[in-house]
Write an enzyme that holds these catalytic residues in place. Structure first.
Site, PDB file in Angstrom:
ATOM      1  N   GLU A   7       2.861   9.544  -5.002  1.00  9.13           N
ATOM      2  CA  GLU A   7       2.318  10.469  -5.829  1.00  9.13           C
ATOM      3  C   GLU A   7       3.697  10.978  -6.681  1.00  9.13           C
ATOM      4  OE1 GLU A   7      -0.979  11.414  -5.942  1.00  9.13           O
ATOM      5  OE2 GLU A   7      -1.132   9.630  -5.004  1.00  9.13           O
ATOM      6  N   GLY A  67      -8.429   3.116  -1.986  1.00 10.19           N
ATOM      7  CA  GLY A  67      -8.037   2.205  -3.226  1.00 10.19           C
ATOM      8  C   GLY A  67      -9.188   1.219  -3.231  1.00 10.19           C
ATOM      9  N   THR A  78      -3.010   4.613 -14.983  1.00  9.79           N
ATOM     10  CA  THR A  78      -2.749   3.449 -14.223  1.00  9.79           C
ATOM     11  C   THR A  78      -4.476   2.796 -13.993  1.00  9.79           C
ATOM     12  OG1 THR A  78      -0.663   4.097 -13.070  1.00  9.79           O
ATOM     13  CG2 THR A  78      -1.804   2.483 -12.162  1.00  9.79           C
ATOM     14  N   LYS A  99      -9.675  11.618  -5.367  1.00 12.07           N
ATOM     15  CA  LYS A  99      -9.900  11.895  -4.081  1.00 12.07           C
ATOM     16  C   LYS A  99      -9.797  13.490  -3.949  1.00 12.07           C
ATOM     17  CE  LYS A  99      -5.400  10.690  -4.163  1.00 12.07           C
ATOM     18  NZ  LYS A  99      -4.504   9.625  -3.945  1.00 12.07           N
ATOM     19  N   GLU A 139     -16.044   5.294  -4.389  1.00 11.72           N
ATOM     20  CA  GLU A 139     -15.661   4.401  -3.380  1.00 11.72           C
ATOM     21  C   GLU A 139     -14.163   4.085  -3.469  1.00 11.72           C
ATOM     22  OE1 GLU A 139     -17.177   1.689  -1.284  1.00 11.72           O
ATOM     23  OE2 GLU A 139     -15.054   2.082  -0.862  1.00 11.72           O
ATOM     24  N   ILE A 199     -10.206  -0.990  -1.123  1.00 14.45           N
ATOM     25  CA  ILE A 199     -10.828  -1.295   0.354  1.00 14.45           C
ATOM     26  C   ILE A 199     -12.275  -0.896   0.170  1.00 14.45           C
ATOM     27  CG2 ILE A 199     -11.120  -1.032   2.602  1.00 14.45           C
ATOM     28  CD1 ILE A 199      -7.980  -0.275   2.826  1.00 14.45           C
ATOM     29  N   LYS A 215      -8.736  12.106   1.942  1.00 14.14           N
ATOM     30  CA  LYS A 215      -9.345  10.968   2.234  1.00 14.14           C
ATOM     31  C   LYS A 215     -10.149  10.955   3.541  1.00 14.14           C
ATOM     32  CE  LYS A 215      -6.024   8.464  -0.206  1.00 14.14           C
ATOM     33  NZ  LYS A 215      -4.791   7.400  -0.358  1.00 14.14           N
TER      34      LYS A 215
END
Ligand code: HSE
Length: 394
Positions: free
Chosen positions: A181, A125, A10, A96, A120, A127, A196
């Site tokens: 997920e 995601g 994706t 992550k 980042e 942001i 995260k």
């Protein structure tokens, strides 16, 4: 800049679309995808000359300046990132799980080889979270981070609140929409948030905390429509929150459902949106809302990292060497609990407990004690649920 992308799932597909579909005036015009690493079967099925399953060819190609890892998971991502850095290539990743475990090693190897390691997209995601946290840290000490770091759980709680539907039916909807997920327990039990929050805490406090270090997590697996209805009657909205506060030489670190008054920012984060915020000395509270997952938003964050590298934008140096103790005893609040466990009263006898129908409120209890009590409660009542009542913006 020549780029090799590892993985065409994706996020990989989003990165290709952004770079190859951008208008010619966009800064991405300087970016060129020279290789896409995929499984051998995929190479055989496709006649694109960019697809390869030969990683050594990428590592040995001096024209490749940046490797983008979007394979996900720990291995082979960990080894491949390390090899890319050792071969003097910048690395950008959205992964992550691997960043939360190996950030120190990646930063060290990147430094030794005079290249950049950027991540980042691994938190929130699309942001721009890490970059703004680092920006705040250029001036301020940051003493807290908190937010809604998982879109699937936010979607579930938001839909349950809006429609009164059951947890199971909304989870199914989240899976059908592709938010969850592959194993949704990562989303609903807090493991995704754990990665995260670890990454955010590492950057915020310049320290190292790893997933699995006995970090208290209570997810939303046991929430029921009746809980949502009860919270609504109280004017409260449930959100699954990751939170850390730094005080002196220790910091709290907790993942749990939190109840917010309607109208508070956190209560207004709808659908599968994420919210990430920090508190800095001079800036105060600063929060960011956006899509925390998905092909194009996550791809966008990855491409922003690549553009920063291409533009030689320097990021904040973090040594991750500060030592703190994880301590959830100073993080106190009130918790609403639903349980039929006959052990609950004795387990909470040291605290003030009030009852409202099926629900009990334990007042002014620290997060460490509350989570430890709930572990024992769940052993005899696996349907028990708890949520912290927020005093405002946490
Ligand atoms: N499953 C995750 C979420 C994807 O729902 O937020 C992004 O990490």
């Amino acid at each position: 800049m020549n780029i090799a992308i590892l993985g065409l799932g994706t996020v990989g597909t989003g990165i290709v679309k952004i770079i190859e579909g951008a208008n010619p005036m966009s800064m991405t015009a300087d970016l060129h995808i020279s290789h896409i690493f995929v499984r051998p079967e995929k190479v055989a099925q496709d006649d694109s000359d960019k697809l390869t399953s030969d990683y050594d060819a990428i590592l040995n190609d001096d024209s490749v300046e940046t490797v983008v890892e979007v394979l996900g998971g720990i291995e082979p991502a960990h080894t491949m990132i390390k090899q890319a850095l050792q071969n003097h290539k910048n690395v950008v990743t959205a992964n992550k799980a691997v960043v939360a475990r190996y950030m120190e090693e990646f930063k060290q190897v990147a430094k030794e080889n005079n290249v950049q390691f950027r991540f980042e997209a691994s938190v929130g995601g699309g942001i721009p979270w890490i970059v703004n946290l680092e920006r705040g840290l250029r001036i301020d000490a940051v003493d807290s981070v908190h937010g809604i770091f998982n879109g699937t759980s936010n979607f579930i709680l938001d839909q349950m609140t809006k429609t009164g539907a059951s947890f199971e039916s909304v989870l199914k909807e989240a899976q059908d929409l592709g938010y969850a997920e592959a194993d949704p327990s990562a989303d609903i039990d807090g493991y995704d948030i754990e990665n995260k929050l670890c990454i955010s805490v590492d950057v915020a406090y310049d320290t190292l905390v790893h997933p699995g270090e006995n970090l208290p997590k209570f997810g939303i697996r046991t929430i029921e429509a009746q809980d949502i209805a009860h919270f609504k009657d109280l004017g409260l909205v449930a959100k699954l929150i990751g939170r850390s506060e730094l005080s002196g030489d220790h910091f709290s670190y907790v993942i749990e459902p939190v109840l917010y008054q309607q109208g508070v920012i956190e209560a207004s984060i709808n659908d599968n949106f994420n919210y990430a915020s920090f508190h800095g000395e001079s800036i105060g509270d600063l929060g960011f809302i956006g899509q925390g997952a998905g092909m194009m938003p996550t791809g966008h964050a990855v491409v922003q990292d690549i553009l920063d590298i291409n533009g030689q934008v320097k990021h904040l140096i973090r040594t991750l060497e500060k030592q703190f103790t994880i301590d959830n005893q100073f993080d106190k609040g009130d918790y609403i609990v639903r349980t039929t466990s006959d052990q609950f009263d004795s387990l909470t006898s040291n605290w003030n407990v009030t009852t409202d129908g099926k629900y009990k409120t334990v007042s002014d209890i620290d997060a460490a004690s509350m989570h430890s009590i709930m572990k024992r409660v769940l052993a005899s009542d696996d349907t028990a649920f708890m949520a912290r009542v927020s005093g405002g913006a946490e």
